[in-house]
Scaffold this active site. Structure first.
Site, PDB file in Angstrom:
ATOM      1  N   ASP A  88       0.818  -1.213   0.000  1.00 32.82           N
ATOM      2  CA  ASP A  88       0.000   0.000   0.000  1.00 32.82           C
ATOM      3  C   ASP A  88       0.850   1.262   0.000  1.00 32.82           C
ATOM      4  OD1 ASP A  88      -2.061   1.770   0.148  1.00 32.82           O
ATOM      5  OD2 ASP A  88      -2.651   1.278   2.193  1.00 32.82           O
ATOM      6  N   ASP A 283      -1.748   5.012  -6.083  1.00 32.51           N
ATOM      7  CA  ASP A 283      -2.078   4.221  -4.893  1.00 32.51           C
ATOM      8  C   ASP A 283      -2.131   2.741  -5.230  1.00 32.51           C
ATOM      9  OD1 ASP A 283      -2.924   3.243  -2.489  1.00 32.51           O
ATOM     10  OD2 ASP A 283      -4.924   4.099  -2.572  1.00 32.51           O
TER      11      ASP A 283
END
Length: 429
Positions: A88, A283
């Site tokens: 992440d 992201d």
């Protein structure tokens, strides 16, 4: 945590709330944690290493569809044990589901992490970096409480500890630096939950694993990933695995908390669309790409106009994603359908004269569903609470090397061979 499951209109990875102190955890939870910790001597908080620049390469597992996430295996603890962590870049903190004991944990692939006795103090710079000065209260100076919430509604609550990360470097050295991570003893699954041991936070903050490795002089503060369309790929830390002259670079926005190249202009088939000043971020915690409502509706209109007269029609019975198309017979791969779709792009201004283009060919925004339909992997971000933020997710980063260079504050990308681990600079790009 924070990946979308296909079919859910949620986005993950972008940390919306991160704070600590008595306001986030009941006395009962803190007491259970304190009683669970075994007393012992604190281990040394720093170790001496060979400071010659090197890199770390880690294989990735997973895919955009049908899994909806990529993860990495890290060996953590003394003795070392394997854990599967979500990759992440939209959050900083790395954490594991933790047997401290666990107040509330979700199903995990491995036994819960048993924490070390090496607590991170409340006034430690890493603890301070997780929150603003306004909410930093130290009821217990010896420990750092945290709570992180993700955009899909999932969360983790716990304390920070330091433990050994068993890592192999490209200079053929094997080292086990002590790094701070969250011992998460209270988790709530989000709408996009899938079984994981924890999250590998790769953001820009001090608590990020890359920042910690860099502060120890082990690698430069550079992160990169190469997500294979076939599934899998690799993640790397350090800057000696690629030739920077072969990468398209654009500056990181200095004001953004996340990896943002700033404002972009949307073009379609090489032509202006009128959609400008699109605030954008990368992201890896988001399976799909999101545009704000206006840009999204504009893109949909352009795609539908381009498909007019083509042998495709909307597949309203396919709920894999909000918009799918079917052909005369089921599609087996993107190759069967890519001729009907145009390339669009986001254009980033580097200075007043030069621009860097991030192109989205059909394979960077379409999936083939289990029903054999072509589904659009670009979603409406405004509908899921992103407001005007535009998110470049995994689907649009496949088969590219994407590099977050925190040393030079720039983001870069280039076509990449993501189907195997890199053996040289010429191999990776």
């Amino acid at each position: 945590m924070g990946k979308e499951k296909v079919g859910f209109c949620v986005v993950g990875g972008l940390v919306l709330v991160l704070f600590l102190g008595s306001s986030i955890t009941s006395d009962d939870k803190r007491q259970r944690w304190r009683k669970a910790m075994i007393s012992g001597e604190t281990m040394a908080s720093s170790m001496l290493f060979n400071r010659v620049p090197s890199s770390i390469v880690l294989p990735l597992h997973g895919n955009v569809y049908p899994n909806g996430y990529y993860n990495v295996t890290l060996n953590i603890g003394q003795p070392s044990k394997p854990y599967f962590l979500d990759v992440d870049t939209g959050s900083d903190l790395t954490w594991l589901q933790c047997d401290a004991p666990c107040v509330h944990c979700t199903k995990a692939p491995h036994p819960y992490y048993r924490p070390s006795n090496n607590l991170v103090a409340c006034m430690d710079p890493i603890c301070q970096s997780l929150h603003s000065n306004d909410d930093h209260r130290c009821e217990n100076p010896e420990q750092c409480d945290y709570e992180v919430e993700y955009a899909d509604g999932g969360s983790s609550l716990g304390v920070l500890v330091r433990d050994a990360f068993n890592l192999n470097f490209t200079n053929e050295k094997r080292q086990s630096p002590l790094l701070a991570l969250g011992c998460g003893y209270d988790q709530l699954p989000g709408g996009s939950h899938h079984p994981i041991d924890g999250v590998l936070g790769l953001g820009k903050g001090k608590s990020s694993i890359a920042s910690q490795l860099s502060s120890l002089g082990l690698v430069r503060n550079v992160i990169g990933h190469c997500l294979s369309r076939r599934g899998g790929g690799f993640l790397f830390f350090g800057d000696d695995l690629y030739d920077p002259s072969r990468v398209a670079w654009t500056p990181m926005s200095p004001d953004a908390k996340h990896y943002s190249p700033g404002l972009a202009e949307l073009t379609f088939d090489g032509k202006a669309t009128g959609f400008k000043k699109l605030l954008t971020t990368f992201d890896s915690g988001s399976s799909y790409t999101y545009l704000n409502s206006q840009a999204y509706q504009g893109l949909i209109s352009l795609l539908k106009k381009e498909l007019s007269g083509k042998p495709l029609r909307e597949a309203s019975d396919d709920q894999t994603l909000p918009l799918c198309w079917k052909g005369r017979k089921p599609f087996r791969s993107i190759r069967d359908v890519e001729k009907y779709f145009k390339t669009f792009a986001l254009s980033f201004t580097n200075d007043r004269k030069s621009k860097t283009l991030l192109e989205f060919p059909p394979e960077a925004y379409l999936i083939i569903s289990s029903k054999g339909n072509a589904c659009l992997g670009i979603l409406n971000g405004t509908e899921v609470g992103l407001n005007d933020l535009n998110v470049i997710g995994d689907i649009s980063m496949q088969d590219r090397v994407v590099i977050y260079d925190n040393e030079k504050e720039r983001i870069g990308w280039a076509p990449g061979n993501c189907n195997g681990l890199p053996k040289s600079r010429s191999f990776i790009i």
